[in-house]
Design an enzyme around this catalytic site. Sequence first.
Site, PDB file in Angstrom:
ATOM      1  N   HIS A  43       0.840  -1.191   0.000  1.00 35.96           N
ATOM      2  CA  HIS A  43       0.000   0.000   0.000  1.00 35.96           C
ATOM      3  C   HIS A  43       0.884   1.253   0.000  1.00 35.96           C
ATOM      4  O   HIS A  43       2.101   1.170   0.207  1.00 35.96           O
ATOM      5  CB  HIS A  43      -0.943   0.008   1.222  1.00 35.96           C
ATOM      6  CG  HIS A  43      -0.263   0.125   2.539  1.00 35.96           C
ATOM      7  ND1 HIS A  43      -0.060  -0.935   3.385  1.00 35.96           N
ATOM      8  CD2 HIS A  43       0.290   1.199   3.161  1.00 35.96           C
ATOM      9  CE1 HIS A  43       0.571  -0.526   4.461  1.00 35.96           C
ATOM     10  NE2 HIS A  43       0.801   0.761   4.359  1.00 35.96           N
TER      11      HIS A  43
HETATM   12  P1  TYD Z   1      -1.576  -2.531   7.485  1.00 35.29           P
HETATM   13  O1  TYD Z   1      -1.203  -1.116   7.655  1.00 35.29           O
HETATM   14  O2  TYD Z   1      -2.163  -2.949   6.157  1.00 35.29           O
HETATM   15  O3  TYD Z   1      -0.330  -3.473   7.826  1.00 35.29           O
HETATM   16  P2  TYD Z   1       1.003  -3.825   6.963  1.00 35.29           P
HETATM   17  O4  TYD Z   1       1.360  -2.629   6.154  1.00 35.29           O
HETATM   18  O5  TYD Z   1       2.020  -4.165   8.003  1.00 35.29           O
HETATM   19  O6  TYD Z   1       0.712  -5.005   6.093  1.00 35.29           O
HETATM   20  O7  TYD Z   1      -2.605  -2.919   8.664  1.00 35.29           O
HETATM   21  C1  TYD Z   1      -3.021  -4.239   8.873  1.00 35.29           C
HETATM   22  C2  TYD Z   1      -4.363  -4.214   9.579  1.00 35.29           C
HETATM   23  O8  TYD Z   1      -4.260  -3.566  10.844  1.00 35.29           O
HETATM   24  C3  TYD Z   1      -5.429  -3.469   8.790  1.00 35.29           C
HETATM   25  O9  TYD Z   1      -6.637  -4.225   8.886  1.00 35.29           O
HETATM   26  C4  TYD Z   1      -5.613  -2.160   9.521  1.00 35.29           C
HETATM   27  C5  TYD Z   1      -5.183  -2.475  10.940  1.00 35.29           C
HETATM   28  N1  TYD Z   1      -4.529  -1.338  11.592  1.00 35.29           N
HETATM   29  C6  TYD Z   1      -5.180  -0.642  12.593  1.00 35.29           C
HETATM   30  O10 TYD Z   1      -6.343  -0.933  12.957  1.00 35.29           O
HETATM   31  N2  TYD Z   1      -4.549   0.408  13.223  1.00 35.29           N
HETATM   32  C7  TYD Z   1      -3.289   0.775  12.846  1.00 35.29           C
HETATM   33  O11 TYD Z   1      -2.734   1.736  13.453  1.00 35.29           O
HETATM   34  C8  TYD Z   1      -2.640   0.072  11.782  1.00 35.29           C
HETATM   35  C9  TYD Z   1      -1.264   0.471  11.328  1.00 35.29           C
HETATM   36  C10 TYD Z   1      -3.291  -0.982  11.194  1.00 35.29           C
END
Ligand code: TYD
Length: 133
Positions: free
Chosen positions: A50
């Site tokens: 992302h």
């Molecule tokens: P994501 O940012 O997509 O993780 P990564 O980049 O490590 O793959 O987040 C994963 C999941 O966690 C997504 O469902 C959103 C949730 N999330 C929160 O609820 N609060 C937060 O502060 C973050 C960073 C993620």
Amino acid sequence: MAGFELISFPLYEAESGTLSVYEQGAGLRFDVKRVYCITQLNPGSTRGHHAHRELQQIVVCLSGSCVFTLDDGTERVDIPLSSPSTGLYLSGRIWREMSEFTSNCVLMVMTDAVYSEADYIRDYETFLEEVKN
Ligand code: TYD
């Protein structure tokens, strides 16, 4: 590539252990509003996939190592992270993927805003359109 920078943070190493400091005026670029950690990483997995629209982040690999692949829509660079004294500062629309996690990898991420799903671009084609315009 613009939109990222490596920051050095103070590290105090002793026989008893290592202490690292993330402080305003000594590396931090913004008022931190949220800290999250990623633990128990599966070495065969990848994460991220992302970009953010406005969010500023500093990522620190507190333990172990991993690779951040950054993409600004034109070029891609691989940034290995393996030290609590190194922060990867990310701002603007940069597509990121994380991979090559060691089993002891622990990531800490400091951000300048609270969580907002609206700030995420999770579709690569949408990302390319947004960076073009
Ligand atoms: P994501 O940012 O997509 O993780 P990564 O980049 O490590 O793959 O987040 C994963 C999941 O966690 C997504 O469902 C959103 C949730 N999330 C929160 O609820 N609060 C937060 O502060 C973050 C960073 C993620």
